[in-house]
Design a protein around this motif. Structure first.
Motif, short mmCIF file in Angstrom:
data_model
loop_
_atom_site.label_atom_id
_atom_site.label_comp_id
_atom_site.label_asym_id
_atom_site.label_seq_id
_atom_site.Cartn_x
_atom_site.Cartn_y
_atom_site.Cartn_z
N ALA A 85 0.75 -1.33 0.05
CA ALA A 85 -0.06 -0.10 -0.08
C ALA A 85 0.89 1.13 0.13
N PRO A 86 0.29 2.33 -0.57
CA PRO A 86 1.10 3.81 -0.34
C PRO A 86 1.64 3.89 0.95
N GLY A 87 2.89 4.30 1.24
CA GLY A 87 3.48 4.40 2.78
C GLY A 87 4.10 3.21 3.14
N ASP A 88 3.99 1.94 2.54
CA ASP A 88 4.48 0.74 2.86
C ASP A 88 5.86 0.92 2.45
N GLU A 89 6.53 -0.15 3.08
CA GLU A 89 8.09 -0.30 2.77
C GLU A 89 8.30 -1.59 2.30
N LEU A 90 9.01 -1.93 1.10
CA LEU A 90 9.30 -3.40 0.53
C LEU A 90 10.80 -3.48 0.77
N GLN A 91 11.09 -4.67 1.31
CA GLN A 91 12.56 -5.01 1.56
C GLN A 91 12.68 -6.31 0.85
N THR A 92 13.84 -6.29 0.07
CA THR A 92 14.08 -7.61 -0.83
C THR A 92 15.40 -7.71 -0.75
N ASP A 93 16.18 -8.85 -1.57
CA ASP A 93 17.43 -8.63 -1.62
C ASP A 93 17.83 -7.94 -2.76
N LEU A 94 16.78 -7.27 -3.65
CA LEU A 94 17.17 -6.11 -4.60
C LEU A 94 17.25 -4.80 -3.97
N GLY A 95 16.94 -4.73 -2.50
CA GLY A 95 17.01 -3.60 -1.86
C GLY A 95 15.55 -2.94 -1.28
N VAL A 96 15.80 -1.91 -0.58
CA VAL A 96 14.70 -1.51 -0.03
C VAL A 96 13.91 -0.40 -0.69
N LEU A 97 12.83 -0.33 -0.69
CA LEU A 97 11.90 0.64 -1.57
C LEU A 97 10.86 1.12 -0.52
N ASP A 98 10.41 2.67 -0.61
CA ASP A 98 9.47 3.16 0.20
C ASP A 98 8.51 3.52 -0.77
N VAL A 99 7.19 2.99 -0.68
CA VAL A 99 6.27 3.35 -1.70
C VAL A 99 5.78 4.67 -1.35
N PRO A 100 5.68 5.40 -2.26
CA PRO A 100 5.24 7.04 -2.35
C PRO A 100 3.74 6.97 -1.87
N GLU A 101 3.05 8.11 -1.07
CA GLU A 101 1.83 8.26 -0.91
C GLU A 101 1.05 8.54 -2.06
N ASP A 102 1.60 9.05 -3.13
CA ASP A 102 0.82 9.43 -4.24
C ASP A 102 1.23 8.55 -5.55
N VAL A 103 1.57 7.29 -5.30
CA VAL A 103 1.96 6.69 -6.28
C VAL A 103 0.86 6.06 -7.35
N GLU A 104 1.40 5.96 -8.55
CA GLU A 104 0.21 5.71 -9.50
C GLU A 104 0.68 4.72 -10.39
N PRO A 105 -0.37 3.58 -10.96
CA PRO A 105 -0.16 2.49 -11.93
C PRO A 105 0.90 2.99 -12.92
N GLY A 106 1.86 2.42 -13.37
CA GLY A 106 2.62 2.76 -14.34
C GLY A 106 4.02 3.39 -14.01
N ASP A 107 3.93 3.72 -12.91
CA ASP A 107 5.27 4.60 -12.12
C ASP A 107 6.21 3.40 -12.02
N VAL A 108 7.59 3.79 -12.11
CA VAL A 108 8.79 3.07 -11.90
C VAL A 108 9.39 3.53 -10.82
N LEU A 109 9.58 2.59 -9.78
CA LEU A 109 10.26 2.73 -8.43
C LEU A 109 11.33 2.09 -8.42
N GLU A 110 12.46 2.73 -7.66
CA GLU A 110 13.73 2.02 -7.65
C GLU A 110 14.02 1.86 -6.13
N THR A 111 14.84 0.66 -5.89
CA THR A 111 15.16 0.47 -4.68
C THR A 111 16.55 1.35 -4.18
N HIS A 112 17.23 1.19 -3.08
CA HIS A 112 18.23 2.05 -2.68
C HIS A 112 19.40 1.46 -3.58
N LEU A 113 19.24 0.29 -4.34
CA LEU A 113 20.34 -0.40 -5.06
C LEU A 113 20.09 -0.08 -6.33
#
Length: 243
Positions: free
Chosen positions: A15-43
């Motif tokens: 969900a917007p505001g959640d955090e994703l942690q994987t072996d590909l890095g950490v990613l914070d989902v923005p509150e204003d995220v939209e379908p089609g956006d490309v988000l990058e992990t810290h890696l």
């Protein structure tokens, strides 16, 4: 509302505001995220944002048991005609796949789950599906709270996935609006038989039971045939209608 974060063959529901942690890095989902956006992990690994669809509920909800299969959800909707604006009384929430599907169709659902831990998981799943304002997951045994349910009614449909479903079916005329439907899912034919008997004794009409079977097809160089892998049978669905 949550979204799928997709990287190659990986998918994560967040969900917007959640955090994703994987072996590909950490990613914070923005509150204003939209379908089609490309988000990058810290890696620097990219994840494409995809809109949540019905089958994704089955694939990504946290499970507390075997959730209802999409094909069974389709039969429930097809035979009951549940639509936007309808009020649905549900019991045996479990993982909450059916309740979430109905909420995403803009039906208003009151769902009873007897296990408090399962109910809490279902509430979180409703939040992820973006239907927590439409689906009210209550901790309790519907068969023991039928008088309360009658006061909350009438309902346009009742959907049941519990061993004591026949006891609820017996009270269906008190719970349903005129022309409303009841649908009972059971993995065991004995419970379906009891539900049919209860529906007939209650004066419901159009009582019918189906076994749901679906087989995937294999298409290869040598020929085409039904797949020999997996189990095609999921359970039995009983339907009836209030006059």
């Amino acid at each position: 509302m949550s979204y799928l974060l997709v990287h190659d063959d990986r998918e994560y529901l967040r969900a917007p505001g959640d955090e994703l942690q994987t072996d590909l890095g950490v990613l914070d989902v923005p509150e204003d995220v939209e379908p089609g956006d490309v988000l990058e992990t810290h890696l620097g690994e990219p994840f494409v944002v995809r809109r949540l669809r019905g089958p994704d509920l089955f694939n990504h909800f946290e499970r507390t048991g075997a959730p209802m299969m999409p094909r069974d959800v389709g039969l429930v909707v097809g035979h009951t005609g549940i639509a936007a604006g309808d009020r649905v009384l549900d019991a045996g929430t479990g993982t909450g796949v059916l309740a979430a599907y109905l909420g995403r169709m803009h039906a208003d659902v009151v769902s009873y789950e007897i296990d408090p831990d399962f109910a809490e998981v279902a509430r979180e799943n409703m939040r992820l599906a973006g239907v927590d304002e439409r689906v009210d997951v209550r901790t309790g045994d519907l068969s023991a709270e039928l008088d309360t349910a009658v006061d909350d009614g009438p309902f346009d449909a009742i959907t049941l996935d519990t061993g004591d479903a026949p006891a609820v079916v017996a009270r269906a005329p008190d719970l349903l609006a005129d022309g409303g439907h009841v649908a009972v899912y059971s993995p065991f034919v004995e419970n379906s038989r009891e539900a049919v008997q209860a529906a007939r004794e209650a004066g419901l009409v159009d009582v019918e039971t189906y076994e749901t079977i679906q087989r995937e097809m294999d298409f290869g160089d040598r020929g085409s045939r039904p797949s020999t892998a997996g189990v095609g049978h999921t359970g039995y669905l009983t339907f009836a209608r209030n006059e």
